[in-house]
Write an enzyme that holds these catalytic residues in place. Sequence first.
Site, PDB file in Angstrom:
ATOM      1  N   SER A   1      -9.012   2.369   1.616  1.00 27.07           N
ATOM      2  CA  SER A   1      -8.524   3.232   0.864  1.00 27.07           C
ATOM      3  C   SER A   1      -8.038   1.841   0.167  1.00 27.07           C
ATOM      4  O   SER A   1      -6.715   2.702  -0.316  1.00 27.07           O
ATOM      5  CB  SER A   1      -7.725   3.627   1.406  1.00 27.07           C
ATOM      6  OG  SER A   1      -6.871   3.502   2.846  1.00 27.07           O
TER       7      SER A   1
ATOM      8  N   SER B   1     -10.855   0.775   5.969  1.00 28.63           N
ATOM      9  CA  SER B   1     -10.494   0.893   4.303  1.00 28.63           C
ATOM     10  C   SER B   1      -9.971  -0.568   4.172  1.00 28.63           C
ATOM     11  O   SER B   1      -9.286  -0.550   3.085  1.00 28.63           O
ATOM     12  CB  SER B   1      -8.858   1.632   4.761  1.00 28.63           C
ATOM     13  OG  SER B   1      -9.574   3.279   4.809  1.00 28.63           O
TER      14      SER B   1
ATOM     15  N   LYS C   1       1.010  -1.191   0.256  1.00 20.57           N
ATOM     16  CA  LYS C   1       0.139  -0.087  -0.213  1.00 20.57           C
ATOM     17  C   LYS C   1       1.287   1.372  -0.005  1.00 20.57           C
ATOM     18  O   LYS C   1       1.487   1.595   0.924  1.00 20.57           O
ATOM     19  CB  LYS C   1      -0.973   0.025   1.162  1.00 20.57           C
ATOM     20  CG  LYS C   1      -1.751   1.104   0.871  1.00 20.57           C
ATOM     21  CD  LYS C   1      -2.976   1.173   2.054  1.00 20.57           C
ATOM     22  CE  LYS C   1      -3.612   2.246   2.487  1.00 20.57           C
ATOM     23  NZ  LYS C   1      -4.706   1.523   3.595  1.00 20.57           N
TER      24      LYS C   1
END
Length: 476
Positions: free
Chosen positions: A157, A181, A82
């Site tokens: 996210s 997320s 990420k």
Amino acid sequence: MNSTALHELGLVELRDALRSRTVSAREVVEDHLRRIDQVNPQLNAVVTVEAERALTAADQADRLAAAGGDLPPLHGIPMTHKDTLATKGMRTTSGSPLLTDQVPEHSDLIIERLWAGGAICTGKNNVPEFAAGSHTYNPVFGATGNPYDTSRSVGGSSGGASAVLAARIQPLADGTDMGGSLRNPAAWCNVVGLRPSPGVVPTVPAANPETWLSRTGLMARSVEDLALGMSVVAGPHPASPLPSPVPPEAFTALLDDEGPADLSGVRIGVSIDLGVGVPVAPEVRRAMLEQAEVLASLGATVEESVPQLADADEVFDVQRAFEMATNLRRLVREHAEDGTIKPEVIWNVNHGLQMGAEQLMSAGEARGRLDAAVREWFGQWDLLLTPTVQVMPFPTEQTWPREIDGVQLETYVEWMRSCSVISATRCPAVSVPAGFVDGLPVGMQLVAAPYADARLLRLARVYERATRHAEVAPQL
């Protein structure tokens, strides 16, 4: 083994193939990189690729295997990470124009543990700007498309992470979860995403070591794969003051036995609106009620019930603003007027900066009441079933939904309340694939008592094996 099929293997299958030396780490990494080239142009999920670095690491892994030494649990497993997680020596942008050239000199703890566990870093995947919101788009790289329909949102996210999993680029992905997320994108991409209990995967380094709302965790294509990953990244760290009572061995144990064949004796409460009026699209509501019947058919006692969560919105809103202001206030103060930070981030940081002592004290009292209510409810129930996401994936050009089932939404976080209300508690929560509506995935959120993370996965695996929704891959 046919190398063209390597990317189709789950994490446990790929681990076994690597450890038996049926395939080499270099073969696996080369297949992974080819898969990125094949499908990423359609998805825009991987935003940085470090092929030579990864191939060098793969060769080192193969030399270790040839020498006959002990192999780490994730030996030779390729991973993109990420883009909000710091990766030493590799660009980390957080999707912000202000950080396009940032190359950290350290790695976050979850990255360190994955690398120490044998994972091979190949690059970074896409995120919303500063991970704000559950729709993965930013002014640096643009939007990430859903592997099941590339014109639709992938969630966020950790949206790039869920896309690489669903697209069979890699079998494990890391992420963070404040308001959903890890769970939201897992639901929309037909994968499994776990928000652990606080401290189970310590957040190190952290601007505020007492931070508890934002948590790091993992996604995978099956509960078993997720458990293997958690056995690598879980466990206490001296830099984190939060307790970490769920040891890595708890997840290893899940891999070592088959677990229950059904859900006999398990008590599951169901709530679509979490008792606080969370608006949910009719098609999502129907899907959740259908899955409740599936759980009942597996032997569980399933009834409508939910903890008293009336304090959850206050706890989440205040803590979210406080944590975002702690992390981003300096950047916002410097750049609020030059158009380089999206309005939603500025709004949330300013909200945190404007809070007074009375508001913080009120939220602290609310958290105490909420914790007591959750503890009391889980004294009688084993799991809570709720929707993971309140709506189906929307078009990528839409920033966030303004309405759900006739209810008008005022802020960009309201459409994530099915997750954020749970975020306000200390509970672990997992999103598991729960079928499809018009070809798009739906996720079911299962919540357990604080620090019952391993048992949560053990029970979720029973449902997963009975339904096999996760095995339906996108057509890319």
